[in-house]
Design a protein around this motif. Structure first.
Motif, mmCIF file in Angstrom:
data_model
loop_
_atom_site.group_PDB
_atom_site.id
_atom_site.type_symbol
_atom_site.label_atom_id
_atom_site.label_comp_id
_atom_site.label_asym_id
_atom_site.label_seq_id
_atom_site.Cartn_x
_atom_site.Cartn_y
_atom_site.Cartn_z
ATOM 1 N N GLY A 7 50.506 67.098 15.131
ATOM 2 C CA GLY A 7 51.135 67.219 14.249
ATOM 3 C C GLY A 7 51.098 65.939 13.201
ATOM 4 N N ILE A 8 52.294 65.828 12.800
ATOM 5 C CA ILE A 8 52.351 64.819 11.322
ATOM 6 C C ILE A 8 54.115 65.251 11.171
ATOM 7 N N TRP A 9 54.765 63.922 11.073
ATOM 8 C CA TRP A 9 55.790 63.507 10.787
ATOM 9 C C TRP A 9 56.151 63.729 8.485
ATOM 10 N N ARG A 10 56.653 64.394 8.388
ATOM 11 C CA ARG A 10 56.456 64.260 7.347
ATOM 12 C C ARG A 10 58.093 64.234 6.385
ATOM 13 N N THR A 11 57.833 63.570 5.216
ATOM 14 C CA THR A 11 59.814 63.539 4.805
ATOM 15 C C THR A 11 59.726 64.423 2.845
ATOM 16 N N GLY A 12 58.974 63.340 2.111
ATOM 17 C CA GLY A 12 59.019 63.494 1.096
ATOM 18 C C GLY A 12 60.732 64.198 0.135
ATOM 19 N N VAL A 13 61.220 64.712 -1.071
ATOM 20 C CA VAL A 13 61.570 64.174 -1.454
ATOM 21 C C VAL A 13 62.114 65.860 -1.271
ATOM 22 N N ALA A 44 39.741 58.571 15.575
ATOM 23 C CA ALA A 44 40.494 57.786 15.951
ATOM 24 C C ALA A 44 40.579 56.234 14.942
ATOM 25 N N LYS A 45 42.018 55.833 16.199
ATOM 26 C CA LYS A 45 42.505 55.277 14.363
ATOM 27 C C LYS A 45 42.150 53.461 14.744
ATOM 28 N N SER A 46 42.216 52.635 13.791
ATOM 29 C CA SER A 46 42.130 51.228 14.278
ATOM 30 C C SER A 46 43.320 51.158 13.947
ATOM 31 N N LYS A 79 47.029 55.668 21.645
ATOM 32 C CA LYS A 79 45.835 56.420 21.134
ATOM 33 C C LYS A 79 46.835 57.606 20.299
ATOM 34 N N ARG A 80 48.025 57.028 20.067
ATOM 35 C CA ARG A 80 48.782 57.921 19.166
ATOM 36 C C ARG A 80 48.324 58.055 18.034
ATOM 37 N N THR A 81 48.375 59.056 17.356
ATOM 38 C CA THR A 81 48.033 59.221 15.974
ATOM 39 C C THR A 81 48.349 60.516 15.297
ATOM 40 N N SER A 82 48.269 60.336 14.112
ATOM 41 C CA SER A 82 48.854 61.907 13.588
ATOM 42 C C SER A 82 47.905 62.645 13.091
ATOM 43 N N TYR A 83 47.894 63.612 12.779
ATOM 44 C CA TYR A 83 46.737 64.266 12.203
ATOM 45 C C TYR A 83 46.759 65.802 11.249
ATOM 46 N N ILE A 96 68.040 65.400 7.075
ATOM 47 C CA ILE A 96 66.743 65.706 7.575
ATOM 48 C C ILE A 96 66.244 64.393 7.791
ATOM 49 N N VAL A 97 65.798 64.661 9.049
ATOM 50 C CA VAL A 97 64.698 62.555 9.411
ATOM 51 C C VAL A 97 64.007 62.807 9.342
ATOM 52 N N GLY A 98 63.289 64.624 9.466
ATOM 53 C CA GLY A 98 61.944 64.885 8.776
ATOM 54 C C GLY A 98 60.967 66.049 9.389
HETATM 55 C C1 LIG Z 1 60.499 58.981 8.474
HETATM 56 C C2 LIG Z 1 59.051 59.361 7.990
HETATM 57 C C3 LIG Z 1 58.505 60.581 6.913
HETATM 58 C C4 LIG Z 1 57.245 60.605 6.966
HETATM 59 N N1 LIG Z 1 56.998 61.420 5.461
HETATM 60 C C5 LIG Z 1 55.229 61.026 5.311
HETATM 61 C C6 LIG Z 1 55.319 62.547 4.531
HETATM 62 O O1 LIG Z 1 56.414 62.700 3.389
HETATM 63 N N2 LIG Z 1 53.964 62.239 4.078
HETATM 64 C C7 LIG Z 1 53.022 62.111 4.819
HETATM 65 O O2 LIG Z 1 51.481 62.065 4.556
HETATM 66 N N3 LIG Z 1 53.588 60.845 5.959
HETATM 67 C C8 LIG Z 1 54.710 60.627 5.947
HETATM 68 N N4 LIG Z 1 54.468 59.895 7.311
HETATM 69 C C9 LIG Z 1 53.489 59.140 8.161
HETATM 70 C C10 LIG Z 1 53.210 60.159 8.666
HETATM 71 O O3 LIG Z 1 53.603 60.643 9.488
HETATM 72 C C11 LIG Z 1 51.914 58.852 9.633
HETATM 73 O O4 LIG Z 1 52.921 58.463 10.304
HETATM 74 C C12 LIG Z 1 51.137 57.942 9.183
HETATM 75 O O5 LIG Z 1 50.486 58.953 8.349
HETATM 76 C C13 LIG Z 1 49.992 57.005 9.416
HETATM 77 O O6 LIG Z 1 49.170 58.197 10.564
HETATM 78 P P1 LIG Z 1 49.439 57.850 11.825
HETATM 79 O O7 LIG Z 1 50.835 58.165 12.554
HETATM 80 O O8 LIG Z 1 48.335 58.492 12.614
HETATM 81 O O9 LIG Z 1 49.659 56.172 12.343
HETATM 82 C C14 LIG Z 1 56.129 59.977 8.015
HETATM 83 C C15 LIG Z 1 56.172 58.789 8.820
HETATM 84 C C16 LIG Z 1 57.944 58.748 9.063
HETATM 85 C C17 LIG Z 1 57.918 57.854 10.366
#
Ligand SMILES: Cc1cc2nc3c(=O)[nH]c(=O)nc-3n(C[C@H](O)[C@H](O)[C@H](O)COP(=O)(O)O)c2cc1C
Length: 182
Positions: free
Chosen positions: A129-135, A169-171, A9-13, A154-156
């Motif tokens: 939580g959510i993993w983000r990177t971006g510029v 819930a995600k498909s 059920k892993r998901t980001s939020y 920086i990995v994230g």
């Molecule tokens: C290395 C990496 C970098 C990411 N960078 C971003 C980001 O900068 N912005 C963002 O909205 N999602 C980013 N994501 C994707 C989210 O973490 C997330 O996985 C995506 O929104 C899909 O949602 P889910 O995890 O619920 O499947 C990144 C994921 C990874 C693995």
């Protein structure tokens, strides 16, 4: 939560509010980040935890980076507010030794596993939580201000907090489309 449920059920939020993980829960999260597969035992990661004023400080650094890139006022303001989208951000930093017999790619993967474990350990304990990177994960000004060494990257940024609402819930992709049996 069962481990298999966490995985399936892993998901980001991203709607993250106070409270952030704290105390033993935060310790578990950071420890989980150190329990990942690590070829050669190099420990090619470290973490920086930002909360409260530190998030504001990180936003200032983002804004400076945006300014250096010639962004307009609106974009600079947006950059400044980015880290404030959660009550806690954990920067996961990979320390890659290009000269080690363990390939650099494997070291980066290990640090990536640490990032994922951090997010999942938060979810396992009732946070999101959510993993983000971006510029701003790759910007030289940020690397300099966060005092990364030349071989660090920086990995994230793992944004963590309490879910503001229900987590949908995600498909899922059907694994059968991605597997062959040899
Ligand atoms: C290395 C990496 C970098 C990411 N960078 C971003 C980001 O900068 N912005 C963002 O909205 N999602 C980013 N994501 C994707 C989210 O973490 C997330 O996985 C995506 O929104 C899909 O949602 P889910 O995890 O619920 O499947 C990144 C994921 C990874 C693995």
């Amino acid at each position: 939560m069962q481990a298999i449920e966490l995985l399936l059920k892993r998901t980001s939020y991203n709607q993250l509010v106070e409270p952030a993980p704290n105390g033993d829960v935060l310790a578990n999260i950071l420890q989980a980040g150190c329990c990942v597969p690590d070829h050669g035992g190099l420990t090619p990661w470290r973490f920086i935890v930002f909360k409260a004023q530190a998030l504001v400080d990180l936003g200032e650094i983002y804004a400076e980076a945006a300014e250096q890139d010639g962004a307009d006022c609106e974009k600079i303001e947006k950059a400044k507010n980015m880290p404030l989208r959660a009550p806690m951000v954990i920067a996961v930093i990979a320390n890659i030794d290009e000269n080690n017999k363990i390939p650099a790619s494997e070291q980066l993967i290990a640090a990536g596993c640490a990032a994922h474990s951090i997010q999942m350990a938060a979810v396992a304990q009732g946070f999101q939580g959510i993993w983000r990177t971006g510029v701003f994960a790759y910007h030289p000004h940020i690397k300099q201000q966060l005092k990364l060494t030349a071989q660090e990257q920086i990995v994230g940024y793992i944004y963590l907090g309490t879910a503001k609402g229900d987590v949908p819930a995600k498909s899922r992709k059907n694994y059968q489309n991605f597997v062959q049996y040899w």
